[in-house]
Enzyme design. Sequence first.
Site, mmCIF file in Angstrom:
data_model
loop_
_atom_site.group_PDB
_atom_site.id
_atom_site.type_symbol
_atom_site.label_atom_id
_atom_site.label_comp_id
_atom_site.label_asym_id
_atom_site.label_seq_id
_atom_site.Cartn_x
_atom_site.Cartn_y
_atom_site.Cartn_z
ATOM 1 N N ARG A 85 0.781 -1.235 0.000
ATOM 2 C CA ARG A 85 0.000 0.000 0.000
ATOM 3 C C ARG A 85 0.812 1.284 0.000
ATOM 4 O O ARG A 85 0.271 2.354 -0.239
ATOM 5 C CB ARG A 85 -0.960 0.000 1.190
ATOM 6 C CG ARG A 85 -2.164 -0.891 0.940
ATOM 7 C CD ARG A 85 -2.893 -1.156 2.217
ATOM 8 N NE ARG A 85 -1.994 -1.834 3.129
ATOM 9 C CZ ARG A 85 -2.289 -2.151 4.377
ATOM 10 N NH1 ARG A 85 -3.433 -1.818 4.879
ATOM 11 N NH2 ARG A 85 -1.419 -2.792 5.131
ATOM 12 N N ASP A 124 -0.124 -14.181 -0.116
ATOM 13 C CA ASP A 124 -0.274 -13.969 1.319
ATOM 14 C C ASP A 124 -0.137 -15.296 2.059
ATOM 15 O O ASP A 124 -0.501 -16.343 1.522
ATOM 16 C CB ASP A 124 -1.617 -13.321 1.661
ATOM 17 C CG ASP A 124 -1.598 -12.744 3.069
ATOM 18 O OD1 ASP A 124 -0.910 -11.728 3.291
ATOM 19 O OD2 ASP A 124 -2.228 -13.332 3.961
ATOM 20 N N TYR A 178 -3.231 -17.717 13.622
ATOM 21 C CA TYR A 178 -4.374 -17.139 12.889
ATOM 22 C C TYR A 178 -5.588 -18.045 12.948
ATOM 23 O O TYR A 178 -6.726 -17.606 13.118
ATOM 24 C CB TYR A 178 -4.004 -16.859 11.428
ATOM 25 C CG TYR A 178 -3.350 -15.516 11.254
ATOM 26 C CD1 TYR A 178 -4.107 -14.350 11.313
ATOM 27 C CD2 TYR A 178 -1.988 -15.399 11.066
ATOM 28 C CE1 TYR A 178 -3.516 -13.107 11.181
ATOM 29 C CE2 TYR A 178 -1.379 -14.167 10.936
ATOM 30 C CZ TYR A 178 -2.151 -13.028 10.992
ATOM 31 O OH TYR A 178 -1.569 -11.804 10.874
HETATM 32 O O1 CP3 Z 1 5.691 -7.643 -0.912
HETATM 33 C C1 CP3 Z 1 5.626 -8.674 -0.214
HETATM 34 O O2 CP3 Z 1 6.236 -8.808 0.863
HETATM 35 C C2 CP3 Z 1 4.876 -9.881 -0.765
HETATM 36 C C3 CP3 Z 1 3.543 -10.029 -0.363
HETATM 37 C C4 CP3 Z 1 3.152 -10.364 1.072
HETATM 38 C C5 CP3 Z 1 1.901 -9.959 1.595
HETATM 39 N N1 CP3 Z 1 1.744 -10.537 2.813
HETATM 40 C C6 CP3 Z 1 0.936 -9.098 0.895
HETATM 41 C C7 CP3 Z 1 -0.133 -8.448 1.672
HETATM 42 C C8 CP3 Z 1 3.778 -11.142 2.049
HETATM 43 C C9 CP3 Z 1 5.154 -11.773 2.037
HETATM 44 C C10 CP3 Z 1 2.873 -11.259 3.128
HETATM 45 C C11 CP3 Z 1 3.155 -12.069 4.327
HETATM 46 C C12 CP3 Z 1 2.225 -11.981 5.469
HETATM 47 N N2 CP3 Z 1 0.878 -11.870 5.463
HETATM 48 C C13 CP3 Z 1 2.646 -12.086 6.812
HETATM 49 C C14 CP3 Z 1 4.057 -12.313 7.264
HETATM 50 C C15 CP3 Z 1 4.859 -11.074 7.234
HETATM 51 C C16 CP3 Z 1 4.515 -10.098 8.300
HETATM 52 O O3 CP3 Z 1 4.121 -8.968 7.944
HETATM 53 O O4 CP3 Z 1 4.654 -10.442 9.474
HETATM 54 C C17 CP3 Z 1 1.502 -11.975 7.621
HETATM 55 C C18 CP3 Z 1 1.472 -12.009 9.129
HETATM 56 C C19 CP3 Z 1 0.385 -11.858 6.764
HETATM 57 C C20 CP3 Z 1 -1.046 -11.785 7.141
HETATM 58 C C21 CP3 Z 1 -1.677 -10.552 6.675
HETATM 59 N N3 CP3 Z 1 -2.008 -10.288 5.370
HETATM 60 C C22 CP3 Z 1 -2.069 -9.440 7.443
HETATM 61 C C23 CP3 Z 1 -1.872 -9.310 8.945
HETATM 62 C C24 CP3 Z 1 -2.655 -8.531 6.577
HETATM 63 C C25 CP3 Z 1 -3.376 -7.265 6.943
HETATM 64 C C26 CP3 Z 1 -2.484 -6.269 7.522
HETATM 65 C C27 CP3 Z 1 -1.912 -5.421 6.447
HETATM 66 O O5 CP3 Z 1 -0.695 -5.277 6.386
HETATM 67 O O6 CP3 Z 1 -2.724 -4.882 5.710
HETATM 68 C C28 CP3 Z 1 -2.560 -9.055 5.271
HETATM 69 C C29 CP3 Z 1 -2.982 -8.404 4.014
HETATM 70 C C30 CP3 Z 1 -1.867 -8.104 3.041
HETATM 71 N N4 CP3 Z 1 -0.940 -9.017 2.625
HETATM 72 C C31 CP3 Z 1 -1.657 -6.885 2.340
HETATM 73 C C32 CP3 Z 1 -0.579 -7.096 1.472
HETATM 74 C C33 CP3 Z 1 -0.002 -6.126 0.481
HETATM 75 C C34 CP3 Z 1 -2.510 -5.630 2.443
HETATM 76 C C35 CP3 Z 1 -3.802 -5.900 1.798
HETATM 77 C C36 CP3 Z 1 -4.404 -4.693 1.160
HETATM 78 O O7 CP3 Z 1 -4.030 -4.362 0.008
HETATM 79 O O8 CP3 Z 1 -5.298 -4.092 1.751
#
Ligand code: CP3
Length: 346
Positions: A33, A78, A155
């Site tokens: 984002r 994700d 989760y």
């Molecule tokens: O660029 C990258 O790193 C690749 C893509 C990636 C995403 N999530 C995209 C994403 C990766 C490697 C992840 C891993 C992930 N997802 C983790 C482990 C890394 C960390 O941050 O600890 C975890 C715990 C998640 C679970 C998750 N997914 C959460 C808690 C959330 C919501 C919180 C947030 O950051 O918005 C997501 C959604 C998510 N995954 C988004 C992205 C770009 C945001 C979604 C959106 O566009 O609204």
Amino acid sequence: MTTNTKHEPVFLKACRGEPTPYTPVWLMRQAGRYMAEYRELRSRVGFLELCKSPELATQVTVEAADKIGADAAIIFSDILLVLEPMGMNLEYSKGDGPVLHNPVRESSDVDRLQSVDVKEQLPFVLEALRQTRKALPESRPLIGFSGAPFTLAAYMIEGGSSRNFEKVKTFMYRDAGAWAALMQKLSRAVTDLLTAQIEAGAQVVQLFDSWVGCLSPSDYREYVLPHVKRVFEGLPQGVPTIHFGVGTGTMLEEIREAGGDVIGIDHHQDLDVAWGRIPGAAVQGNLDPVALLAGRDVALIRAGKVLERAGGKQGYIFNLGHGVLPPTDVETVKAVIDFVHEQTVT
Ligand code: CP3
């Protein structure tokens, strides 16, 4: 290993602990984002829809790495997607983050979880990897990833994000048998997922154990380590692995023992001290993501301090201590990456 590594990309050399012409950099959550292009796409496409479209996932992955000049690309996906075919009802809700509508609470809930056929049930992840590998320059390796069993279990049991991890830890302490059964199902799914990702073109894989820092080292050793170890031991040989967790400062030795060629260090630790505790490992980290919010000059000074602690040693990959935060300015990210390259070129 008998591979000829002479022309290998810089990031892969660093993962193998070999000398590099400069320090390679990539950032966790480098696609997301904080990028205007991503926000624009997300205004039209839902998050799950985006993850399930190989074309769009490829576009987001390739453009983000290119824009910031990263030395590796991480596939856009994700960690929670693998839970859907296991039988979990997953939703990304605006504001609340991910929600699992049917959380695991009883041992009968564990019994009901399905095994995952990655090729059949998560074909979009593998297709995104194939397309992305084709679209990337050879000098930019592609990273695949999975959540680690503990973080996925957290989760599943909490039903979403959590502050104190009361539900998952209660479950773990109260019913060791159901916990072991759950971790076995998860470690099988994670091993299959990462293996399939490697077959589809991932050149390195990273395991994210984002929530594991809520455990003590002895609890980690008892309830988590054997399962993570089984994942690493089950992966194809010769493909570098990265093991990352947050809040791991109390248990770095255990994290290392569980596996991974590269150990990810979070920003709650001093990189040199952490590295000293796991000699022989390659390391990745650990600029505080908040440093990127403090303006370009502050970010560069703090990146310089991380490089000082890395001390020009082999087997080092610059990264953040956790993911890029949404309010981050892309220009600051680019400045930091250029700075790391310039400062470390030999
Ligand atoms: O660029 C990258 O790193 C690749 C893509 C990636 C995403 N999530 C995209 C994403 C990766 C490697 C992840 C891993 C992930 N997802 C983790 C482990 C890394 C960390 O941050 O600890 C975890 C715990 C998640 C679970 C998750 N997914 C959460 C808690 C959330 C919501 C919180 C947030 O950051 O918005 C997501 C959604 C998510 N995954 C988004 C992205 C770009 C945001 C979604 C959106 O566009 O609204």
